[in-house]
Enzyme design. Structure first.
Site: not given
Ligand code: MG
Length: 447
Positions: A97, A239, A241, A243
């Site tokens: 992340s 970020d 990943d 999300d």
């Molecule tokens: Mg993340």
């Protein structure tokens, strides 16, 4: 030792997060799921260099436990979640992340596309440490196939925003996925939405050369300069990943994440009635906006899984965290960076310039500090005794409410420290409160 932190398993790649760990975790997941034949797990990863190594180990472990595996390659976490909901029984995402470059980690996804519950994680963890894995017989090991998840995911997003409104606004947008997984979705999604897209750090380089994955104002200096130089309407970053989303307005000013949460709350409530869900650490500016629309605000524990589950339970219309993690139930019950980007464009297209929308949000001073501590839970327990008589909410840690302010004293779930947060409309008052909380924690260390 706990395997799972607030958001999955994390650590330095090939040192703490080894192929052995990844394989055992996949075997544990397979053991947890093995009742009933023919279960399928979808596995995706962010762009980090160690991703292929860890993914291969996860695949081997899952196949050994009798799961079939669908390899999704590089994909944002919410994209894997969307895919799992439609086409698999569980998911694994190899990602650290927002953590620094040298890290990696693994998140588990439940069959409905939400993050694994804490109870589910605890069960998988117990299997992991027991070492008692289900081992498939020679003819029952799983099979491996590949699939693409991005097209379906983007169609899902386009079905949940006002595409025509965004297209007719002809927005110029700088996108900075930080060489992370968002690069395979967001620039293309924005093009579909009729934007003029200027991409930065959008090459899939697992050494993450452009910037650190956490999209803070400091790490986004290049994007800020590019927004100013190109006269763009806004800048959007993710970020590692994707999300989460971070935002820069047309003047090149970083938009505080709590302000983003409040702006989006307003945008959603303007067209839909219902509850809003956010963790106890979020700003009162969200509460003010919710009150303005006569809607209910529900506070939860810190962690996106708690927000998502509470939203499902209460049929809330929107929820999110004060870190750029926004959840839109009409799309799916998880933090979703690309969906958030699309909704931000819809908000600007239908509303005003981003700086004007941000200026409408009530202003608060928010301070967070950390106090290192060997036994954070023990310290917070001691403080609880001392706070008798105060107005305390124990949803997560101890939140002390005042008429004009609040202080939150919360043990970290992953590190040996206690976090102290405070917020009020006045800077001096906020500092006074955060220092008071800090002293309480320090006092609990000595006794
Ligand atoms: Mg993340």
């Amino acid at each position: 030792m706990a395997l799972f932190g607030t958001n999955g398993v994390r650590g330095v790649a090939n040192k703490e997060i080894t192929p052995e760990l990844a394989m055992r975790l996949a075997q544990s997941l397979g053991t947890y799921m093995h009742e009933g034949p023919g279960k399928t797990v979808a596995i995706g990863r962010d762009t980090r260099n160690s991703g292929d190594m860890l993914k291969s180990a996860c695949i081997a472990g899952a196949l050994s436990a009798g799961l079939s595996v669908i390899d999704l390659g590089i994909a944002p976490t919410p994209c894997v979640q969307f895919y799992v909901r439609e086409k698999a029984d569980a998911g694994m995402v190899i990602t650290a992340s927002h953590n620094p470059r040298e890290y990696n980690g693994i998140k588990l996804i439940a069959g409905d596309g939400t993050e694994f519950s804490r109870a589910g994680e605890a069960e998988v963890e117990e299997i992991y440490f027991s070492g008692k894995f289900h081992t498939a017989g020679w003819s029952e090991t799983g099979n491996l196939t590949g699939d693409s998840s991005t097209g379906m995911y983007m169609r899902g997003i386009l079905g949940a925003v006002d595409v025509e409104a965004v297209r007719s606004a002809n927005l110029k947008v700088v996108v900075d996925p930080g060489c992370g997984a968002g690069a395979v979705v967001t620039p293309f999604l924005l093009k579909e939405l009729g934007c003029e897209v200027i991409s930065l750090n959008a090459q899939l380089d697992g050494t993450l050369p452009g910037r650190e994955p956490e999209p803070t104002a400091d790490n986004l200096r290049d994007m800020i300069a590019l927004v100013k130089a190109t006269g763009a309407d806004l800048g959007i970053a993710h970020d590692g990943d994707a999300d989460r989303v971070a935002l820069v307005d047309e003047k090149g000013d970083f938009v505080n994440e709590d302000v983003l949460l409040a702006m989006m709350t307003k945008h959603v409530l303007a067209s839909r009635k219902g509850a809003i869900v956010t963790p106890v650490s979020s700003s009162l500016c969200v509460a003010d906006v919710t009150k303005e629309y006569g809607a209910e605000l529900i506070w939860t524990r810190v962690g996106s899984i708690d927000v998502a589950r509470k939203m499902m339970e209460t049929k809330a219309v929107f929820g999110g965290e004060g870190n750029g993690g926004l959840i839109f139930p009409e799309h799916q019950y998880c933090r979703d960076g690309a969906m958030a980007a699309a909704k931000i464009l819809e908000m600007v297209a239908k509303g005003a310039r981003l700086s004007e929308l941000a200026a409408e949000v009530p202003h608060y001073y928010n301070v967070k500090v950390k106090v290192h501590c060997k036994d954070p839970r023990g310290a917070v327990e001691k403080i609880r005794q001392k706070l008798r008589g105060e107005k305390v909410d124990a949803t997560d840690g101890l939140k002390v409410w005042y008429d004009d302010a609040w202080v939150l004293i919360r043990p970290s779930g992953t590190e040996p420290l206690v976090r102290v947060y405070a917020e009020s409309k006045k800077e001096a008052r906020t500092w006074e409160l955060v220092r008071w909380g800090e002293e309480l924690v320090k006092g609990a260390l000595d006794t």
